[in-house]
Motif scaffolding. Structure first.
Motif, PDB file in Angstrom:
ATOM      1  N   GLU A  62       0.822  -1.211   0.000  1.00 25.99           N
ATOM      2  CA  GLU A  62       0.000   0.000   0.000  1.00 25.99           C
ATOM      3  C   GLU A  62       0.858   1.264   0.000  1.00 25.99           C
ATOM      4  O   GLU A  62       0.444   2.306  -0.553  1.00 25.99           O
ATOM      5  N   SER A  63       2.043   1.185   0.597  1.00 22.77           N
ATOM      6  CA  SER A  63       2.945   2.338   0.582  1.00 22.77           C
ATOM      7  C   SER A  63       3.404   2.648  -0.840  1.00 22.77           C
ATOM      8  O   SER A  63       3.450   3.819  -1.260  1.00 22.77           O
ATOM      9  N   ILE A  64       3.724   1.611  -1.603  1.00 22.64           N
ATOM     10  CA  ILE A  64       4.165   1.796  -2.991  1.00 22.64           C
ATOM     11  C   ILE A  64       2.987   2.259  -3.851  1.00 22.64           C
ATOM     12  O   ILE A  64       3.158   3.090  -4.753  1.00 22.64           O
ATOM     13  N   GLN A  65       1.816   1.734  -3.597  1.00 26.56           N
ATOM     14  CA  GLN A  65       0.633   2.191  -4.322  1.00 26.56           C
ATOM     15  C   GLN A  65       0.398   3.684  -4.093  1.00 26.56           C
ATOM     16  O   GLN A  65       0.063   4.424  -5.027  1.00 26.56           O
ATOM     17  N   TRP A  66       0.581   4.122  -2.857  1.00 21.17           N
ATOM     18  CA  TRP A  66       0.385   5.532  -2.543  1.00 21.17           C
ATOM     19  C   TRP A  66       1.426   6.395  -3.254  1.00 21.17           C
ATOM     20  O   TRP A  66       1.096   7.453  -3.807  1.00 21.17           O
ATOM     21  N   LEU A  67       2.674   5.941  -3.279  1.00 18.82           N
ATOM     22  CA  LEU A  67       3.715   6.692  -3.976  1.00 18.82           C
ATOM     23  C   LEU A  67       3.409   6.799  -5.468  1.00 18.82           C
ATOM     24  O   LEU A  67       3.601   7.868  -6.080  1.00 18.82           O
ATOM     25  N   TYR A  68       2.955   5.697  -6.063  1.00 15.99           N
ATOM     26  CA  TYR A  68       2.610   5.751  -7.490  1.00 15.99           C
ATOM     27  C   TYR A  68       1.442   6.699  -7.723  1.00 15.99           C
ATOM     28  O   TYR A  68       1.412   7.442  -8.720  1.00 15.99           O
ATOM     29  N   THR A  69       0.473   6.701  -6.817  1.00 12.05           N
ATOM     30  CA  THR A  69      -0.652   7.622  -6.945  1.00 12.05           C
ATOM     31  C   THR A  69      -0.180   9.069  -6.925  1.00 12.05           C
ATOM     32  O   THR A  69      -0.683   9.919  -7.681  1.00 12.05           O
ATOM     33  N   LEU A  70       0.807   9.352  -6.085  1.00  9.96           N
ATOM     34  CA  LEU A  70       1.280  10.728  -5.927  1.00  9.96           C
ATOM     35  C   LEU A  70       1.999  11.268  -7.159  1.00  9.96           C
ATOM     36  O   LEU A  70       2.066  12.487  -7.348  1.00  9.96           O
ATOM     37  N   ILE A  71       2.542  10.393  -8.024  1.00 10.20           N
ATOM     38  CA  ILE A  71       3.209  10.922  -9.221  1.00 10.20           C
ATOM     39  C   ILE A  71       2.189  11.445 -10.226  1.00 10.20           C
ATOM     40  O   ILE A  71       2.568  12.037 -11.243  1.00 10.20           O
ATOM     41  N   GLY A  72       0.914  11.251  -9.928  1.00 13.91           N
ATOM     42  CA  GLY A  72      -0.133  11.863 -10.733  1.00 13.91           C
ATOM     43  C   GLY A  72      -0.644  13.154 -10.124  1.00 13.91           C
ATOM     44  O   GLY A  72      -1.628  13.722 -10.612  1.00 13.91           O
ATOM     45  N   SER A  73       0.034  13.639  -9.076  1.00 16.59           N
ATOM     46  CA  SER A  73      -0.373  14.874  -8.409  1.00 16.59           C
ATOM     47  C   SER A  73      -0.118  16.091  -9.304  1.00 16.59           C
ATOM     48  O   SER A  73       0.708  16.055 -10.215  1.00 16.59           O
TER      49      SER A  73
END
Length: 376
Positions: free
Chosen positions: A98-109
């Motif tokens: 889930e930590s890696i999923q969150w990081l990947y989500t953030l590159i779409g910020s």
């Protein structure tokens, strides 16, 4: 354990408990102070990192980060980066997808600093060990599946420069792609990623930057690495294999030699189809036998001779139509045909039908040897 050691351990646990509760229950300025001080706490006392991971502190951070604004997210990213510097912390992140999923989500910020920091942490994660590359791909697939978009959509949005040109982000993004591909253990997992990128326009993006004057040299290097790696995997003999490891398809055993039933990239397949079509359309290419003037029809006549007879017949028909008035149709000739062509037509039709019937064979069922399993 000595009394001093026990007392110190108890202090760790109490401090950790207070910090975790504060993260869950705080808001506004208090939450900002708690997040801001978290990195410094891990710097001052590395033993807290292990306890933080065991106490599901990562879950707490991700939950708070998912609902926070970009300022809080930056504080959490700073703390997460400090955690990943330690072996216990990195192992905790490896076991917490889930930590890696969150990081990947953030590159779409939409906030550049958030994107940049998330890309850096993903690079640290992927470079830590090759087995982390499949875990990153798992995170990408999970996030984009939930969003209902193609995998790697966040990555492609950066490369497409929808929010303007940012060379630094482009370099980080291409480096992340290359590091991920380098960590994959087999060709199937490699091509699954590459084909997904190619379907979303990776080739056009790469060629645009490589052919554009004044492109940043670091960016050119990363695009060249991608292109060379892809050509190497497709078996291009013109590409040096130095620096590239050989891969086997995941369906082949460890004792099988590379090259048997090898998979190729989507780009390679499309280029081969285009080459085949351009080659078959070349004026210098010989006609197939069934189109050759010397090819015999089923009744033994040359097609060239038959074509000449058909043309003569059509000319006679046109002359007859011109001679007959429109108001007085020739009922005697209506529906009649030249006996020669009538015989030829019936003979050709029966011969063709017989030939097709004789040559018909039912298709045999085929089984595919391809295995889609991925190496971890």
């Amino acid at each position: 354990m000595t009394c001093v050691g026990f007392h110190r351990k108890l202090q760790f646990l109490l401090t950790l408990q207070r910090r975790t509760e504060k993260l869950y229950n705080s808001c506004g300025r208090e939450l900002r102070r708690a997040l801001f001080s978290l990195k410094q706490i891990f710097q001052d006392d590395k033993d807290l990192v292990h306890e933080f991971v065991v106490a599901e502190g990562l879950t707490c951070l991700i939950k708070v980060g998912a609902e926070a604004d970009q300022n809080y997210q930056n504080y959490i990213l700073r703390a997460l980066g400090q955690i990943m510097l330690y072996v216990d912390g990195m192992n905790g992140v490896i076991g917490h997808n889930e930590s890696i999923q969150w990081l990947y989500t953030l590159i779409g910020s939409k906030f550049r600093l958030v994107v940049k920091t998330a890309l850096k942490l993903l690079l640290v994660f992927v470079e830590y060990t090759e087995s982390n590359a499949p875990l990153f791909i798992q995170a990408v697939t999970t996030v984009d599946h939930k969003r209902g978009v193609r995998p790697w959509s966040n990555v492609m949005e950066i490369l497409e420069e929808k929010d303007g040109v940012d060379t630094e982000l482009l370099v980080y993004t291409m480096t992340l792609i290359n590091k991920t591909l380098a960590g994959l253990p087999d060709q199937d997992s490699f091509y699954d990623v590459v084909d997904c990128l190619e379907e979303q326009g990776m080739e056009a993006i790469s060629q645009r930057h490589l052919n554009k004057k004044g492109t940043d040299l670091d960016l050119v290097e990363q695009f060249n690495i991608y292109e060379m790696t892809l050509k190497h995997e497709d078996g291009d003999d013109d590409v040096s294999t130095s620096g590239h490891k050989d891969r086997r398809r995941s369906s082949l055993g460890m004792n099988e030699r590379r090259g048997l039933e090898r998979r190729r990239s989507r780009r390679h397949s499309i280029q081969n189809i285009k080459s085949s079509l351009s080659g078959s359309a070349s004026p210098s290419s010989p006609l197939p036998d069934h189109l050759s003037p010397n090819f015999l029809s089923p009744n033994g006549q040359r097609l060239e001779d038959l074509n000449e007879k058909v043309e003569e017949y059509e000319e006679e028909e046109e002359e007859t139509e011109e001679e007959q008035p429109v108001t007085e149709p020739n009922t005697e000739d209506e529906g009649e045909q030249d006996p020669y062509f009538q015989g030829q037509e019936s003979q050709s039709e029966s011969s063709y039908t017989s030939k097709c019937t004789d040559s018909f064979e039912p298709y045999s069922s085929r089984s595919s040897n391809r295995c889609s399993s991925h190496g971890s």
